[in-house]
Write a protein that holds these residues in place. Structure first.
Motif, short mmCIF file in Angstrom:
data_model
loop_
_atom_site.label_atom_id
_atom_site.label_comp_id
_atom_site.label_asym_id
_atom_site.label_seq_id
_atom_site.Cartn_x
_atom_site.Cartn_y
_atom_site.Cartn_z
N ALA A 72 10.97 -3.19 11.95
CA ALA A 72 12.49 -2.45 11.36
C ALA A 72 12.94 -3.00 12.72
CB ALA A 72 12.72 -1.15 10.61
N GLY A 73 12.51 -3.38 13.32
CA GLY A 73 13.09 -3.48 15.39
C GLY A 73 13.98 -2.11 15.51
N ALA A 74 13.25 -0.92 15.12
CA ALA A 74 14.18 -0.02 14.85
C ALA A 74 14.51 0.62 16.31
CB ALA A 74 13.62 1.57 14.13
N LYS A 75 15.78 0.29 17.01
CA LYS A 75 16.12 0.40 18.90
C LYS A 75 15.71 2.02 18.39
CE LYS A 75 18.88 -2.68 18.95
NZ LYS A 75 18.79 -3.82 17.88
N LYS A 76 16.63 3.13 17.99
CA LYS A 76 16.42 5.05 18.18
C LYS A 76 14.58 5.35 17.53
CE LYS A 76 18.87 7.81 16.93
NZ LYS A 76 20.09 8.19 15.70
N LYS A 77 13.86 5.75 18.87
CA LYS A 77 12.91 6.39 17.62
C LYS A 77 13.12 7.51 16.80
CE LYS A 77 9.61 3.23 19.68
NZ LYS A 77 9.86 2.35 18.68
N SER A 78 12.11 7.67 16.43
CA SER A 78 12.51 8.51 15.02
C SER A 78 11.18 9.75 15.37
CB SER A 78 13.43 8.46 14.31
OG SER A 78 12.42 8.06 13.11
N ARG A 79 10.96 10.63 14.38
CA ARG A 79 10.12 11.35 14.58
C ARG A 79 8.80 11.06 13.64
NH1 ARG A 79 9.32 15.42 11.59
NH2 ARG A 79 7.87 17.19 12.54
N ALA A 80 8.04 11.22 14.01
CA ALA A 80 7.07 10.44 13.02
C ALA A 80 6.20 12.26 12.16
CB ALA A 80 5.30 10.21 12.78
N PRO A 81 6.11 12.52 10.73
CA PRO A 81 5.84 13.08 9.42
C PRO A 81 4.59 13.37 10.46
CG PRO A 81 5.52 11.41 8.70
CD PRO A 81 6.52 10.91 9.60
N LYS A 82 4.00 14.95 10.33
CA LYS A 82 2.92 15.08 11.24
C LYS A 82 1.94 15.96 9.89
CE LYS A 82 3.65 15.53 15.67
NZ LYS A 82 2.34 14.99 16.45
N ALA A 83 1.20 15.91 10.09
CA ALA A 83 -0.29 16.64 9.21
C ALA A 83 -1.00 17.40 10.29
CB ALA A 83 -1.20 15.28 8.33
N GLY A 127 0.71 -1.75 -0.01
CA GLY A 127 -0.19 -0.04 0.04
C GLY A 127 0.91 1.27 0.60
N GLY A 128 0.73 2.15 -1.03
CA GLY A 128 1.81 2.94 -1.40
C GLY A 128 1.24 3.92 -0.92
N GLY A 129 0.03 4.41 0.37
CA GLY A 129 -0.81 5.50 0.83
C GLY A 129 0.33 6.18 1.65
N ILE A 130 -0.02 7.56 2.59
CA ILE A 130 0.88 7.64 3.30
C ILE A 130 0.82 7.14 4.41
CG2 ILE A 130 -0.01 10.33 2.78
CD1 ILE A 130 -1.42 10.52 5.36
N ALA A 131 0.43 6.41 4.57
CA ALA A 131 0.84 5.01 6.10
C ALA A 131 1.83 4.63 5.14
CB ALA A 131 -0.27 4.65 6.51
N GLY A 132 1.76 3.73 4.21
CA GLY A 132 2.32 2.55 3.53
C GLY A 132 3.71 3.90 3.60
N ILE A 133 3.90 4.77 2.79
CA ILE A 133 4.74 5.38 2.84
C ILE A 133 5.50 6.41 3.69
CG2 ILE A 133 6.33 8.01 1.90
CD1 ILE A 133 3.93 7.72 -0.48
N ALA A 134 5.19 6.30 4.76
CA ALA A 134 5.76 6.57 5.78
C ALA A 134 6.44 5.30 6.84
CB ALA A 134 4.30 7.48 7.20
N ALA A 135 5.70 4.60 6.77
CA ALA A 135 5.84 3.12 6.84
C ALA A 135 7.65 2.91 6.44
CB ALA A 135 5.02 2.18 7.32
N ALA A 136 7.68 2.55 5.11
CA ALA A 136 8.22 2.22 3.80
C ALA A 136 9.85 3.20 4.44
CB ALA A 136 7.92 2.22 2.91
N ARG A 137 9.61 5.02 5.05
CA ARG A 137 10.39 5.67 4.99
C ARG A 137 11.36 5.24 6.49
NH1 ARG A 137 11.90 10.78 3.56
NH2 ARG A 137 14.82 10.98 4.60
N ALA A 138 10.15 4.89 7.70
CA ALA A 138 10.38 4.51 8.64
C ALA A 138 11.80 3.16 8.92
CB ALA A 138 9.71 4.60 9.63
N ALA A 139 11.04 1.94 8.26
CA ALA A 139 11.86 0.98 8.26
C ALA A 139 13.47 0.67 7.55
CB ALA A 139 11.06 0.21 7.70
N ALA A 140 13.29 2.02 5.96
CA ALA A 140 13.87 2.22 5.23
C ALA A 140 15.62 2.96 6.32
CB ALA A 140 13.73 2.82 4.24
N GLU A 141 14.57 3.91 6.78
CA GLU A 141 16.02 4.76 7.89
C GLU A 141 16.33 4.21 8.78
OE1 GLU A 141 16.63 7.50 7.59
OE2 GLU A 141 14.83 8.62 6.14
N ALA A 142 16.07 2.18 8.98
CA ALA A 142 16.36 1.98 9.82
C ALA A 142 17.10 0.58 9.70
CB ALA A 142 15.45 1.24 10.77
#
Lengths: 187, 107, 1003
Positions: free
Chosen positions: C485-496, C177-192
């Motif tokens: 992603a099992g990310a250890k460091k919490k990062s900030r979510a994009p805001k609407a 799913g490439g809506g804003i939820a999917g994009i935010a999820a993919a970005r967060a996992a990729a950043e990790a």
């Protein structure tokens, strides 16, 4: 005296990658205790190579040695050198619980070269090619038949299958390498 | 489609690269054995709902047989280990117990 | 009327006009249109007819949930029925035809069903077509078959003109799913640092957010989406797959995704579809939500659409469905549609809100635009036939007996709230919980589907997880990405920017206490014509289980699989049963999410790649010399070699005759050749074979049998002892792999301390049988260092040496009863040896022979063939092979099985020869019946034919068969049933018909 022939002599194709039947290669199966000194010495003396680590293939000047199973190696040589190498191995392993067999004619060998080689292979094999550095060997399935694949260079792979399905493998690889089927999965 | 790791060559591969060989740890009964034992060896299978031991061969890979301990309900794989044993290794039993305290044991 | 606006349309390119036709009518759209958008832009609201009543159907939705707007697309050989116009991109030259009507969409005879709709209620077909029974086959079934099936199937003989392929891919995190939820999820996992695949079923990214005017991080959603996709594209650990639909989530993180590679560019030399077989550590289902329709009378009339779909068409494609629109809702979201339409210049006549009050920011914004909002109000019924003309209103809390008001309009936008798309979450066992506030099911995060490690491997995110406002969607997507992603460091979510919505009011029927007349015009499933009244009838008739009610009424069984109708139907059923909705539960969600092509499922496996064909080194020679092929396992073997003007029978007779009289050549390369070697090889061979093998001397051959533990014979062949510690086992052609695996199984799993290696050398050697009285002479002509004389190489011996300049093994074995040598040479020499034999054999009239001649010659000798004389229930003793079953050995595989009572009973059927009294050939597998029936009510039999041929050597029909107590009945004549019940008398004789003393093979 007749010259032996490979399954698809001279077959060549250029598409997303270059596919070629590699002609006759010497291939010898060695079964035995790979941890034993006797096997290590026999392999070293016959090929100049050490016994490779699990799922690795070691390339030497005149031979390559591939890990096939916990008790099995595949030794690759020139086709003309097979009889001599088999004799050397058998002599060195006399009295050991080890089996040497010439399987050169039982197989067909193909090479795939080009930057899209992994993409083409991924269309046939359930294998993660991201975790597949040069010198890795994987026995797996290529579509509906068994195959062993190893990476010889960054953009070059060798694939071995049974001789009887050489034509199937050829049709498969050339179909999957047909232009228009670019994927861009592995970059 | 299951994902199994062959304990012989360490390859994690999908189910299509393996061949299933049915229930594991059967004891063979040969000539001279009583009918009941032979019948059990040939035909009686546990088919459990839960922890199950089954034989797999890495058919498209190293060709070796191994045993997978898995849950037939959730498909969780507790362990895979080489087939050259007559019963599940102790550490495997322990690992299963930790996850399935109610398990009645393999025998 | 529906039409294109002069401005706007974020997905269309007005510089690229595309011509297409609908039912032959020429129309035009823009690049970027879906087929549905292009149809609406051309005022084609009526696009099909419903399945049962043939009612007019219009476009309802803008996505995968569309139940109506299905068309036949393209022309042979590319014609496909049931193509969903809302998810198919427009391309130049597209040819659409509407479905399910005759003679035309406008005038349809089948619509007569509509007139009888009150009689065609749920279960009508089940009730109607039961009696009288004989009518089923000749009246009802032909009638139903003619009318059944949605759309026209492609021509039966058409071969799909496109190509397809599959690919295996691996990811740590797969985001569907490439809506804003999917994009935010993919970005967060990729950043990790995880390897990420992001797929989206549509051609464009961003889902609904750009349509809804969401503002993210101070940017318009569309701009934010574009920037995110650019960033993801630049990351080496991310794969972006637009036009790729997550079709199914399966065990252990296996996901199938369906990529439409070239549907939008027909004529491109590309695979049309590609099936992705993805194995992912974690899968995030960011699959969004689907808007629910409302149930009011006439809600199926063309022009009634989902409110969100109208918004999509207006904003994405600059298409509006009418000039005067009424919006009807039970929630705030639909007010966005009122605003979007108003801003596009459409007259919004009123917003009809079933809730008693609507005081939120969105309703106020609508009122501020001068649009009327009528609360506590329902649509009583819609007027119109092929198009909406007006709506009648009434109070929601009423029975709707009378209309309070009538508003003329040409389209109705409806919204009953949103249901998360939980399908992919549910495919592999993820459980749902009922969200009272949203009146919908959503994933229960505590009960996800479990993977191989026992951990949940699917995470739902965004609207698919019940988060309905942009800000919560982004936060949820981001968190899912981090978690996956099992990310250890919490990062900030994009805001609407915050949006506010007042709660919806669950409305399952409009008005709340509607009478029967209204209820039987309220459609739940517009494709299959299932109405509120049908579900209520099913409940009254005792269908309490939702799965049963579904099948009885066909609710949700249409091609959209109930995407729109599911929750509404459940709610009606729950209400009728007097139970809460979660107690009634849902039907099962099964893959695929939307249909995928058969081509993608087949992939490359068609034509020569349909299945692997195994070829011997002589295959091409056979092909060039007239071979008629016979499949043997995956091998192809020549059945016979036909000459010009010859029938197959003629060819076979000629081949047998010439071999018996002079010389025949057989390609026996397919025979299994397995080496068994090691200090314990003899011991192992004695376990594998029923006879004694350890006593065989090097240089000698012995015929052996292999049985399974039941004692049933499964393979046979000649064993040659190569040396003190090595045996070569010949197996049947089809059995080599099976026997090899069987050997490894016993060595690895039972006798793992035995020192034995097994190597399958089947394909290392080409093997040629040189057969007939002149066999020795031809081999001598080839030149060899092996003494082939009768004394030096007697029957059942083998030698190694050189033959025709090649390394060779010569086995003096015979499957024909003739003087016979089987020559094995390395496969690379096979063709050369064959050529030499043909050449040198010319003076003896040497002929290649095929499998049928082989079969006849072995049958003449009474030799068994695995698979003919055996069928998995036959023990060697049944076949008179007692001599090959050791009585001395304490144990071998199958010995215990053979000791069982039923195996030693004299009542067993045994192998005999059969000679027809009239010399004819018995039919294949013919049975010898007896009077009476057995315990299963089947006709008793006393025998059956296992092999049957015309023997050219004897000039008559011969057969082998298993007959009750057969060997005790020599000379007896019994009858076999032939074609059409004709009885054929056959005499029971010895199994060997020819050269009973066996002299010919010893010369």
């Amino acid at each position: 005296m007749s010259e032996p022939v490979s399954a698809l002599p001279g077959a060549r194709y250029a598409g997303l990658v270059k596919v070629a039947e590699a002609g006759l290669r010497g291939m010898i199966v060695l079964r035995g205790d790979l941890a034993s000194k006797a096997v290590a010495k026999a392999v070293k003396d016959a090929t100049g190579m050490p016994v490779p680590e699990t799922r690795r293939i070691a390339f030497g000047k005149e031979a390559a040695v591939a890990w096939m199973a916990p008790d099995e190696l595949l030794i690759l040589t020139d086709h003309a050198a097979v009889a001599k190498t088999v004799a050397k191995l058998e002599k060195a392993l006399a009295g050991e619980f080890a089996t040497v067999a010439d399987v050169s004619d039982a197989r067909a060998v193909f090479t795939l070269t080009g930057v899209q080689a992994r993409d083409v292979l991924a269309k046939a094999c359930p294998v993660d090619f991201a975790d597949f550095p040069v010198g890795t060997i994987r026995r797996t399935r290529a579509a509906q038949v068994a195959a062993a694949i190893w990476r010889t260079e960054e953009d070059a792979f060798t694939l071995v299958c049974f001789r009887s399905v050489a034509r199937y493998m050829w049709d498969l690889l050339t179909t999957l390498a047909r232009p228009g089927g670019e994927v861009g999965l592995y970059r | 489609m299951l994902l199994l790791t062959c304990p012989h060559c360490g390859t994690a591969a999908e189910e299509t690269e393996f061949a299933n060989g049915g229930e594991a740890h059967l004891k063979r009964f040969g000539p001279g054995s009583p009918d009941a034992d032979f019948e059990a060896y040939m035909f009686n299978r546990k088919n459990p709902r839960g922890v199950h031991f089954e034989r797999w061969r890495h058919a498209y890979g190293c060709g070796k047989w191994f045993i997978a301990a898995r849950c037939t309900v959730t498909l969780e794989v507790f362990a895979t280990y080489p087939a050259q044993v007559t019963e599940p290794p102790e550490d495997v039993v322990k690992a299963i117990r930790a996850k399935r305290p109610d398990w009645e044991g393999w025998a | 009327m529906s039409h294109r606006l002069d401005r706007g349309g974020r997905l269309i390119d007005r510089t690229k006009r595309l011509d297409f036709t609908f039912n032959g009518k020429r129309m035009q759209g823009y690049a970027g249109d879906t087929l549905a958008a292009a149809l609406l832009a051309s005022d084609q609201m009526l696009v099909g007819r419903s399945f049962k009543y043939h009612r007019p159907r219009g476009i309802v939705a803008s996505g995968a949930e569309e139940p109506n707007a299905l068309v036949g697309l393209g022309e042979e050989p590319r014609f496909e029925p049931n193509q969903r116009t809302t998810t198919t991109e427009l391309f130049a030259g597209a040819k659409m035809v509407s479905q399910n009507h005759w003679p035309s969409l406008e005038h349809d005879i089948g619509a007569v069903n509509n007139a009888f709709a009150r009689f065609l209620t749920a279960g009508f077909y089940y009730k109607m077509f039961i009696h009288p029974r004989p009518f089923w086959k000749h009246v009802y079934e032909p009638f139903i078959r003619r009318t059944a099936g949605l759309g026209r199937a492609p021509e039966a003989e058409t071969v799909d003109a496109d190509r397809y392929e599959q690919i295996h891919a691996f990811a740590d995190v797969l985001v569907i799913g490439g809506g804003i939820a999917g994009i935010a999820a993919a970005r967060a996992a990729a950043e990790a640092g995880r390897r990420v695949i992001l797929c989206e079923q549509a051609a464009h990214w961003g889902g609904r957010a750009p349509v809804d005017g969401v503002v993210i991080e101070g940017q318009a959603a569309a701009d934010w989406v574009e920037a995110q996709i650019e960033a993801l594209r630049g990351m080496a650990n991310v794969t972006l797959l637009p036009r790729t639909m997550g079709a199914g989530v399966h065990d252990h993180g296996y996901v199938l995704a369906y990529q439409r590679v070239a549907d939008h560019e027909p004529g491109a030399d590309k695979p049309r579809h590609r099936l992705w077989r993805i194995r992912a550590g974690r899968t995030i289902t960011a699959t969004g939500a689907i808007e629910r329709p409302l149930s009011f009378a006439g809600n199926d009339i063309p022009g009634v659409m989902l409110a969100s779909a109208m918004r999509d068409y207006a904003v994405n494609w600059a298409v509006v469905p009418g000039k005067r629109v009424v919006v009807v809702t039970n929630n705030d979201d639909a007010y966005r549609t009122a605003i979007a339409l108003h801003e596009a210049g459409v007259a919004v006549r009123a917003v009809i809100d079933a809730r008693p009050a609507a005081r939120g920011a969105l309703p106020e914004a609508v009122r501020a635009r001068g649009i009327r909002v009528a609360t506590g109000t329902a649509i009583r019924r819609v007027e119109g036939g092929k198009r909406v003309t007006a709506v009648e209103l009434c109070a929601q809390e009423s029975d709707g007996a009378e209309a309070s008001e009538r508003i003329e309009c040409d389209a109705v936008a409806m919204s009953g709230g949103w249901s998360p798309v939980v399908h992919l979450w549910s495919h592999c066992g993820g459980r749902l919980l009922w969200d009272e506030a949203q009146a919908s099911f959503r994933p229960d995060p505590d009960r996800p589907p479990l993977g191989h490690d026992g951990a949940g491997f699917v995470i739902a995110a965004g609207s698919a997880n019940g988060a309905m406002l942009a800000d919560t969607v982004l936060a949820d997507g981001h968190e899912a990405g981090q978690k996956a992603a099992g990310a250890k460091k919490k990062s900030r979510a994009p805001k609407a920017e915050a949006e506010e919505e007042e709660p919806l009011a669950p409305v399952w029927m409009m008005p709340a206490r509607a009478g029967y007349k209204l209820r039987m015009k309220m459609w739940l499933d517009p494709q299959n014509d299932v109405k509120v009244s049908d579900i209520q009838l099913a409940a009254r008739e005792g269908y309490e289980s939702v799965e049963h009610a579904k099948r009885y009424t066909t609710l949700g069984m249409a091609t959209d699989q109930g995407k729109m109708s599911n929750i509404n139907g459940l709610a009606i059923l729950a209400d009728a049963l007097g139970r809460p909705i979660p107690q009634v539960g849902t039907t099962t969600f099964r893959p695929p999410w939307t249909p995928i092509s058969m081509g993608a499922i087949a992939g490359e496996a068609r034509g020569p790649l349909f299945q692997p064909l195994r070829r011997t080194p002589l295959h091409d020679w056979h092909e060039a010399n007239g071979a008629d092929w016979e499949p043997v396992g995956q091998w192809r073997r020549p059945y016979c070699y036909r000459r010009a003007g010859e029938s197959r029978h003629d060819a076979v007779m000629r081949e047998v005759k010439q071999t018996r009289e002079s010389l025949g050549l057989l390609d026996a390369s397919t025979l299994g050749k397995i080496v068994v070697r090691g200090p314990d090889a003899g011991r192992f061979m004695d376990m594998l074979y029923t006879n004694m093998m350890s006593t065989l001397k090097p240089g000698k051959c012995r015929y052996g049998l292999m049985c399974n533990e039941n004692g049933f014979l499964f393979d046979d062949g000649v064993v040659a002892r190569l040396s003190d510690d090595a045996f070569l086992c010949h197996t049947t052609s089809g059995g080599a792999d099976r026997v090899h695996a069987w050997m490894e199984d016993w060595l690895q799993c039972e006798w793992w301390d035995w020192k034995v290696h097994v190597v399958n050398l089947t394909e290392q050697f080409a093997q040629i049988a040189v057969v007939g009285p002149n066999a020795r002479k031809v081999l001598e002509r080839l030149g060899t260092d092996i003494d082939l004389s009768r004394e030096a190489l007697p029957f059942m011996d083998w030698r190694e040496g050189r033959l025709a300049g090649m390394p060779a093994r010569v086995f003096r074995i015979s499957f024909s009863g003739e003087l016979s040598y089987e020559i094995a040479v390395p496969a690379g020499h096979g063709l050369a040896l064959w050529d030499r034999l043909i050449e040198a054999g010319a003076e003896f009239g040497a002929m290649p022979y095929g499998t049928e001649a082989l079969h006849i010659m072995r049958a003449e000798k009474g030799f068994i063939m695995i698979g003919d004389e055996t069928d998995g229930t036959v023990i060697p003793q049944d076949l008179g092979l007692d001599w090959a079953v050791s009585k001395k050995k304490a144990d071998f595989l199958g010995k215990r099985g053979m000791e069982r009572e039923a195996m030693v009973a004299p009542e067993r059927w045994s192998l005999v020869g059969l000679e027809t009294v009239d010399g004819s050939v018995l039919p294949h597998a013919a049975l010898a019946p007896l009077e009476g029936e057995n315990a299963n009510g089947q006709r008793k039999t006393q025998g059956r034919v296992t092999s049957t041929y015309h023997s050219p050597t004897l000039g008559r029909g011969i057969a082998l068969g298993l007959v009750h107590r057969g060997r005790e009945r020599m000379g007896e004549v019994i009858e076999f049933r032939g074609d059409g019940g004709r009885m054929i008398a056959a005499k029971i004789v010895e199994t060997c018909f020819h050269d009973k003393a066996g002299e010919k093979q010893h010369v």
